[in-house]
Design an enzyme around this catalytic site. Structure first.
Site, PDB file in Angstrom:
ATOM      1  N   HIS A 227       7.576  -2.278   2.381  1.00 31.19           N
ATOM      2  CA  HIS A 227       7.447  -0.814   2.293  1.00 31.19           C
ATOM      3  C   HIS A 227       8.795  -0.093   2.160  1.00 31.19           C
ATOM      4  O   HIS A 227       8.977   0.746   1.277  1.00 31.19           O
ATOM      5  CB  HIS A 227       6.725  -0.266   3.523  1.00 31.19           C
ATOM      6  CG  HIS A 227       5.410  -0.931   3.794  1.00 31.19           C
ATOM      7  ND1 HIS A 227       4.583  -1.376   2.800  1.00 31.19           N
ATOM      8  CD2 HIS A 227       4.774  -1.240   4.960  1.00 31.19           C
ATOM      9  CE1 HIS A 227       3.491  -1.913   3.339  1.00 31.19           C
ATOM     10  NE2 HIS A 227       3.594  -1.842   4.632  1.00 31.19           N
TER      11      HIS A 227
ATOM     12  N   ASP B 116       7.775  -7.385   8.368  1.00 32.70           N
ATOM     13  CA  ASP B 116       6.516  -6.636   8.285  1.00 32.70           C
ATOM     14  C   ASP B 116       6.669  -5.312   7.516  1.00 32.70           C
ATOM     15  O   ASP B 116       5.758  -4.904   6.802  1.00 32.70           O
ATOM     16  CB  ASP B 116       6.019  -6.356   9.715  1.00 32.70           C
ATOM     17  CG  ASP B 116       4.639  -5.705   9.747  1.00 32.70           C
ATOM     18  OD1 ASP B 116       3.751  -6.182   9.009  1.00 32.70           O
ATOM     19  OD2 ASP B 116       4.457  -4.726  10.500  1.00 32.70           O
TER      20      ASP B 116
ATOM     21  N   HIS C 156       0.821  -1.224   0.000  1.00 30.26           N
ATOM     22  CA  HIS C 156       0.000   0.000   0.000  1.00 30.26           C
ATOM     23  C   HIS C 156       0.853   1.273   0.000  1.00 30.26           C
ATOM     24  O   HIS C 156       0.360   2.342  -0.343  1.00 30.26           O
ATOM     25  CB  HIS C 156      -1.049  -0.022   1.124  1.00 30.26           C
ATOM     26  CG  HIS C 156      -0.522   0.288   2.486  1.00 30.26           C
ATOM     27  ND1 HIS C 156       0.080  -0.638   3.292  1.00 30.26           N
ATOM     28  CD2 HIS C 156      -0.514   1.446   3.198  1.00 30.26           C
ATOM     29  CE1 HIS C 156       0.424  -0.076   4.426  1.00 30.26           C
ATOM     30  NE2 HIS C 156       0.076   1.187   4.401  1.00 30.26           N
TER      31      HIS C 156
ATOM     32  N   GLU D  20       6.392   4.612  13.877  1.00 26.36           N
ATOM     33  CA  GLU D  20       4.985   4.557  14.301  1.00 26.36           C
ATOM     34  C   GLU D  20       4.927   4.760  15.808  1.00 26.36           C
ATOM     35  O   GLU D  20       5.793   4.261  16.536  1.00 26.36           O
ATOM     36  CB  GLU D  20       4.380   3.206  13.950  1.00 26.36           C
ATOM     37  CG  GLU D  20       4.321   2.946  12.463  1.00 26.36           C
ATOM     38  CD  GLU D  20       3.653   1.600  12.158  1.00 26.36           C
ATOM     39  OE1 GLU D  20       2.431   1.570  12.051  1.00 26.36           O
ATOM     40  OE2 GLU D  20       4.369   0.607  12.065  1.00 26.36           O
TER      41      GLU D  20
HETATM   42  C1  BG6 Z   1       1.390  -2.527   7.405  1.00 27.57           C
HETATM   43  C2  BG6 Z   1       2.082  -3.223   8.548  1.00 27.57           C
HETATM   44  O1  BG6 Z   1       1.770  -3.096   6.189  1.00 27.57           O
HETATM   45  O2  BG6 Z   1       1.734  -1.145   7.409  1.00 27.57           O
HETATM   46  C3  BG6 Z   1       1.698  -2.599   9.858  1.00 27.57           C
HETATM   47  O3  BG6 Z   1       1.726  -4.590   8.557  1.00 27.57           O
HETATM   48  C4  BG6 Z   1       1.960  -1.102   9.840  1.00 27.57           C
HETATM   49  O4  BG6 Z   1       2.403  -3.186  10.943  1.00 27.57           O
HETATM   50  C5  BG6 Z   1       1.333  -0.466   8.589  1.00 27.57           C
HETATM   51  O5  BG6 Z   1       1.390  -0.524  11.001  1.00 27.57           O
HETATM   52  C6  BG6 Z   1       1.776   0.986   8.452  1.00 27.57           C
HETATM   53  O6  BG6 Z   1       1.048   1.603   7.406  1.00 27.57           O
HETATM   54  P1  BG6 Z   1       0.811   3.185   7.379  1.00 27.57           P
HETATM   55  O7  BG6 Z   1       0.083   3.413   6.107  1.00 27.57           O
HETATM   56  O8  BG6 Z   1       0.024   3.509   8.600  1.00 27.57           O
HETATM   57  O9  BG6 Z   1       2.175   3.797   7.411  1.00 27.57           O
END
Ligand code: BG6
Length: 490
Positions: free
Chosen positions: A241, A236, A179, A217
């Site tokens: 990402h 993860d 994503h 985070e």
């Molecule tokens: C997810 C992870 O892919 O991305 C999570 O599994 C994480 O652990 C999340 O919290 C973070 O996404 P974003 O969009 O909030 O940065």
């Protein structure tokens, strides 16, 4: 705002359709796209899941989820009554392919529509679900399948999944979601690099000292603690990402935005990553786990206290030094860090340019600090360039860094769509450019597997860090050893 083009009529089947991802992200995203007129009248969303649920029960749960997860004031009764007409529920068990009648019936006679199966389930179900679609004759020529991360837990399991799904769908029908690739600011990285001629000559070893990637985070692992234990931050967040961010940052200019042009360049970066092994795992990587502390003034528990098995060594934080072995980036370290329960939710890429080769301001009391470019991913998306300027006034030269600051929200003044809104539309349109190709996912796992093996062989321990901090001190030491420091907000 870019012109919104409606997508062709579709049937979108969401497996795991009553689960957390569907309720929190996918349905709100589709609702927003519907409000903007992008879903044509005949398009439908079908939630598939193991449980027996009546249509009314399903609709009630979606309504509650939308009320909770849409932005404030975004739920509209009139629009809901229109959107709810698109929603259907079908019972389907991943391991009982004989009893998919609900789904077969609801899709019958609609073979000419775009048909997308979105697997918002555990990866262990990807193969069985793809197979269920095939054995029930539900895979049409224009079908697509979307796979949520995590795609396995190592190279071997990722290959097994890819093989199993590959027996039922062609590669160009498979959309592997990360994503982060749908985030506006991540796409802005492409705009920044390839929509401006200013930066390209500087985007290389001769001008850049090093680059820092932070995805911090403030939340802990919450309700996912049992799942997360044994997965950890490396699998993860870094495998997908962070490596995708590195690829977009470091890749050579693609010839177009064509689906393969960009992905061909990204894979070259992944294949140029210097392997981490038992020899350099201790010097190039850091593992951390949060203990109790306070985040934003609120007391929070430690990771082990949240777990039923209290002796976990799973990392909730990872920092590492990555090297790209090619002409553009040789000798330029990329420092990556990500973690849970850190001081703030804060993601950014900081580019530190080289020092001036010779200072002509020897008498000034401040050092001439190197130029920094901060690409802020969240929150307050934007780009900030710090340059040295002279403090006003007579006398000598007092220099200090000042910022040229661009805030996207202030400049464009619109709601930032969630990444899933864009990615869902791209799947429905049949554009896989923002999704990961099989070779990318496998190359990323290969590099990550090397780190995990390096950790095991070198017995790299997990350092603890207090919740609400910026991670273990070893994370600062990682840069300190190279005479550098994290550019974090205090
Ligand atoms: C997810 C992870 O892919 O991305 C999570 O599994 C994480 O652990 C999340 O919290 C973070 O996404 P974003 O969009 O909030 O940065």
């Amino acid at each position: 705002m870019a012109q919104l083009v409606p997508v062709d009529p579709f049937d979108l089947i969401i497996f795991g359709g009553t689960g957390d991802l569907a309720m929190r992200k996918l349905l709100p995203a589709l609702y927003h796209r519907d409000c903007d007129g992008q879903l044509t009248a005949d398009s439908r969303i079908i939630a598939a899941s193991r449980g027996a649920l009546s249509q009314d029960e399903y609709l009630a749960s979606v309504e509650a989820a939308l009320r909770e997860n849409l932005g404030e004031g975004d739920f509209d009764e009139t629009h809901w009554s229109q959107f709810s007409k698109r929603l259907h529920y079908a019972q389907a068990d991943a391991f009982d392919h004989e009893n998919w009648n609900d789904l077969v019936d609801v899709l019958a006679g609609r073979e000419d529509r775009v048909r997308v199966a979105y697997l918002a389930t555990a990866p262990s179900l990807f193969g069985p679900l793809a197979n269920g679609l095939k054995t029930n004759g539900l895979v049409t020529d224009s079908s697509r399948i979307v796979l949520e991360k995590p795609l396995g837990r190592d190279l071997e399991s990722a290959r097994e999944i890819n093989n199993a799904v590959g027996e039922c769908f062609r590669e160009n029908q498979i959309y592997r979601i990360d994503h982060y690739l749908g985030k506006e600011t991540v796409q802005n990285l492409l705009a920044l690099r390839f929509g401006n001629s200013l930066f390209e000559p500087l985007w290389r070893r001769s001008a850049i000292d090093h680059v820092q990637f932070t995805v911090a985070e403030d939340l802990g692992v919450g309700g996912r603690v049992e799942f997360y234990d044994g997965v950890g931050a490396l699998r993860d967040m870094v495998q997908n990402h962070l490596l995708q961010l590195v690829c977009l940052f470091a890749m050579e200019p693609p010839s177009s935005l064509d689906q393969n042009a960009v992905r061909d360049e990204k894979i070259k970066v992944l294949r140029s990553l210097k392997p981490v092994s038992a020899e350099n795992a201790r010097t190039n990587t850091v593992r951390g786990q949060y203990t109790e502390g306070a985040v934003k003034g609120k007391a929070v528990a430690g990771f082990r206290d949240e777990l039923s098995a209290k002796d976990s060594t799973t990392e909730t934080f990872v920092a590492l030094k990555l090297e790209i072995e090619n002409w553009r980036w040789s000798g330029v370290p990329f420092y990556l860090r990500t973690g849970k329960r850190l001081k703030a939710k804060h993601s950014e890429i900081v580019v530190q340019f080289q020092d001036v080769p010779h200072s002509i301001f020897p008498e000034q009391e401040y050092n001439v600090s190197p130029n920094l470019m901060r690409i802020r991913l969240q929150p307050d998306e934007g780009v900030q360039l710090s340059v040295m300027a002279k403090e006003p006034g007579p006398g000598g030269f007092d220099l200090r860094p000042v910022s040229l600051d661009l805030s996207f929200a202030e400049t464009f003044g619109i709601r930032y769509p969630d990444a899933y809104e864009r990615l869902l539309m791209e799947v429905l349109r049949g554009n896989p450019a923002l999704f990961m190709r099989r070779d990318e996912v496998e190359a990323a796992w290969e590099w990550i597997d090397g780190i995990i093996e390096g950790w095991q062989v070198s017995k790299l321990k997990v350092d603890s860090y207090v919740s609400g901090s910026w991670g273990p001190t070893a994370s600062s030491m990682l840069l300190d050893r190279d005479g550098r420091a994290w550019h974090q907000e205090s």
